[in-house]
Design an enzyme around this catalytic site. Structure first.
Site, PDB file in Angstrom:
ATOM      1  N   GLU A   1     -53.202  -4.637  -8.556  1.00 21.67           N
ATOM      2  CA  GLU A   1     -51.901  -4.028  -8.283  1.00 21.67           C
ATOM      3  C   GLU A   1     -52.197  -2.543  -8.078  1.00 21.67           C
ATOM      4  O   GLU A   1     -52.784  -1.903  -8.951  1.00 21.67           O
ATOM      5  CB  GLU A   1     -50.928  -4.211  -9.443  1.00 21.67           C
TER       6      GLU A   1
ATOM      7  N   ASP B   1     -53.691  -4.645 -13.666  1.00 17.38           N
ATOM      8  CA  ASP B   1     -52.387  -4.013 -13.605  1.00 17.38           C
ATOM      9  C   ASP B   1     -52.513  -2.533 -13.233  1.00 17.38           C
ATOM     10  O   ASP B   1     -53.333  -1.798 -13.806  1.00 17.38           O
ATOM     11  CB  ASP B   1     -51.691  -4.147 -14.976  1.00 17.38           C
TER      12      ASP B   1
END
Length: 588
Positions: free
Chosen positions: A289, A256
């Site tokens: 990401e 993330d």
């Protein structure tokens, strides 16, 4: 295989003896308190470590006592019974009897990702019950939103505070292993979304006895940044990744928001140590990401990246939304559609709306280094009302864009329920204490002040309260109903497209590169890729409400798929409104 003898956390030495280790450089003394048993002083070792070998086995409950004052869970706890404020549990990861011992995963070219929230579906056992349907649909990889222990019973998972402990409200570590084992038995990989850029605000005590875990000179949205220059800090997160890959046999990780990680050397070390721990023949996929669009990470260390640029272009074309970050894609949208199809990222060094250069050139990368999606947890849940795309655009437009998603060489990702036209929203939800809940509620409403629909306070009152139980229950998707023809039609559409992908695209996908994209008209393009076997894949997409002229299709090209009013019966001289034509010119 254990996670290579981790330095953080408790570790069984024998069935009756456990080694407890805590990195607490700011502490003078540390005790481990075994629930319903004795306490034991840990010996101070070099570089801020404390450790002791104690005669307890798996299942023992324990806490650490810092300086005889502060009682805390193990920050590397492998299981919590009662949330992050409860005792930690000694876990024997070697005790689970795997039935898929020879599973080695699947190559990246075969990946079709299905992102889901375990809690919204009901827990590990309930996700397992979905597996046969997902296998039949054509899904080859589950992506589980973060599993780390968080405060309360419901949360997206990005407020996690104990990253080694699977969330207790979802089930036990063995139930998670059973889910993974069952997925592997059906040929489905499992990825886990991990958060290495911050901790949540409730239940993390590291700063009180290991202040140098953080660095005030590295500001982030969540406060002081994590100081990855310190080896114990890097080891903490790398050992977490190793745990998922070896103790849980996870097939990949999605990292993330790595743009919020200050130290790229940590990202390189993480990748290197994970890959060096893998035996020959096992597939491991590491997905990023990264708002910075750092193509270099994809050249050397990571498998692929979520393509937010691609999503944002398609969303703007499908909905005509121009608010907030969609404003960056409001102008020259068709050209940006062509650019992301040709070279992956839209922003490859150009200035963002904030005036900062964003991204690096990415056109030299294979097309499957980009994960494409029309919906995911962020793009639905970070809307004020959590609407899915089915509420925001027409059926014809959505079907055309879905054909592009599932038949282009980028790796497709679906969000739970998308494939049957689920209409339940996916809202932002939490289960915080009153003070924190109020702060989150106010922060959520403040976040949407730049959106015209929520410009005044009265309008922002419509935004659901993240801490209300109803925000969670409304976000729970049900399985498609056999007696609902609309749901069955959508599911059949996705299943057909994924079968075509498996037959025509997957065998040719390795090494696929763009050979150009031509703008046909407003919202319409013709994209071509040279596939790994030399075949030419062509996708003509028209997301406008007007037909446009079509460049002649090669006479020997095979029509793989066509959607659009009357397109099946045309001689391919025009591309109808809201249509997608996929052809393949394969070598003899």
């Amino acid at each position: 295989m254990s996670a290579l003898k981790p330095t953080h956390g408790s570790r069984l030495l024998t069935p009756e003896q456990t080694r407890f280790r805590l990195w607490a450089p700011d502490a003078d003394q540390v005790e481990v308190r075994i629930v319903d048993a004795d306490k034991h002083q840990l010996t101070r070792c070099a570089q801020g470590w404390f450790e002791a070998d104690v005669s307890v086995g798996a299942g023992a409950l324990y806490r650490y006592l810092i300086n005889a004052e502060l009682e805390v869970p193990d920050p590397a706890s492998r299981q919590q019974l009662h949330g992050p404020h409860g005792p930690s549990v000694v876990v024997d990861h070697s005790a689970y009897q795997w039935t898929t011992q020879n599973w080695s995963g699947r190559p990246w070219e075969q990946v079709v990702i299905y992102e889901l929230h375990v809690g919204a579906i009901g827990g590990f056992k309930q996700v397992e019950a979905w597996l046969p349907r997902l296998h039949k649909l054509g899904i080859t990889a589950l992506e589980l939103m973060p599993l780390n222990e968080f405060p309360g019973a419901r949360n997206w998972g990005y407020d996690g505070v104990l990253p080694f402990a699977p969330q207790s409200s979802y089930g036990t570590p063995d139930e998670l292993k059973h889910l993974i084992d069952s997925a592997h038995a059906q040929g489905i990989m499992v990825f886990v979304d991990v958060v290495y850029n911050h901790f949540g605000p409730d239940g993390n005590f590291l700063a009180q006895y290991a202040g140098c875990f953080f660095n005030d000179e590295i500001p982030t949205l969540w406060g002081a940044g994590i100081d990855f220059s310190r080896q114990p800090v890097r080891d903490f997160f790398i050992e977490n990744a190793l745990m998922w890959v070896h103790d849980y046999r996870i097939d990949g990780l999605r990292l993330d928001a790595v743009h919020a990680i200050s130290d790229q050397l940590f990202l390189n070390e993480l990748s290197d140590r994970l890959n060096s721990s893998i035996v020959d023949g096992r597939h491991l996929h590491l997905i990023l990401e990264n708002e910075h669009n750092d193509a270099q990470l994809l050249e050397e260390h990571y498998t692929a990246q979520w393509n937010d640029d691609g999503h944002n272009v398609l969303h703007a074309l499908l909905t005509d939304e121009r608010d907030s970050y969609y404003a960056e894609f409001a102008a020259n949208t068709t050209e940006k559609l062509a650019r992301f199809l040709e070279s992956g990222f839209v922003f490859q060094g150009e200035n963002s709306r904030h005036g900062n250069a964003r991204g690096k050139p990415s056109g030299h990368l294979d097309a499957n280094r980009f994960v494409l999606f029309l919906q995911n947890h962020d793009q639905i849940g970070n809307r004020a009302l959590g609407e899915r795309l089915i509420h925001l655009t027409g059926e014809a437009q959505l079907k055309a864009a879905t054909a592009l998603l599932l038949l282009c060489p980028m790796v497709p990702l679906l969000f739970m329920g998308e494939e049957w036209g689920c209409t339940a929203p996916f809202l932002f939800f939490t289960d915080h204490n009153n003070e924190l809940a109020q702060a989150v509620r106010e922060g959520r409403r403040h976040e949407f002040r730049e959106f015209p629909a929520f410009a005044d306070e009265a309008q922002r009152e419509r935004i659901p309260d993240p801490n209300a139980l109803s925000s969670f229950t409304r976000s729970q998707p049900l399985e498609p109903q056999a007696d609902n023809p609309e749901q069955q039609a959508w599911q059949g559409y996705y299943q057909r497209l994924l079968a075509l992908r498996q037959h025509f695209i997957v065998p040719r996908l390795k090494g696929a590169r763009s050979v150009g994209v031509e703008v046909l008209a407003d919202k319409a393009v013709c994209a071509r890729w040279r596939m790994g076997d030399g075949a030419l894949l062509r996708i003509d997409l028209n997301l406008s409400d007007q037909p446009c002229a079509l460049v002649a299709v090669a006479t020997n090209a095979q029509t793989v798929f066509a959607v659009g009013a009357g397109l099946e019966s045309l001689t391919h001289q025009q591309l109808p409104a809201f249509s997608c034509l996929v052809t393949l010119d394969a070598p003899l």
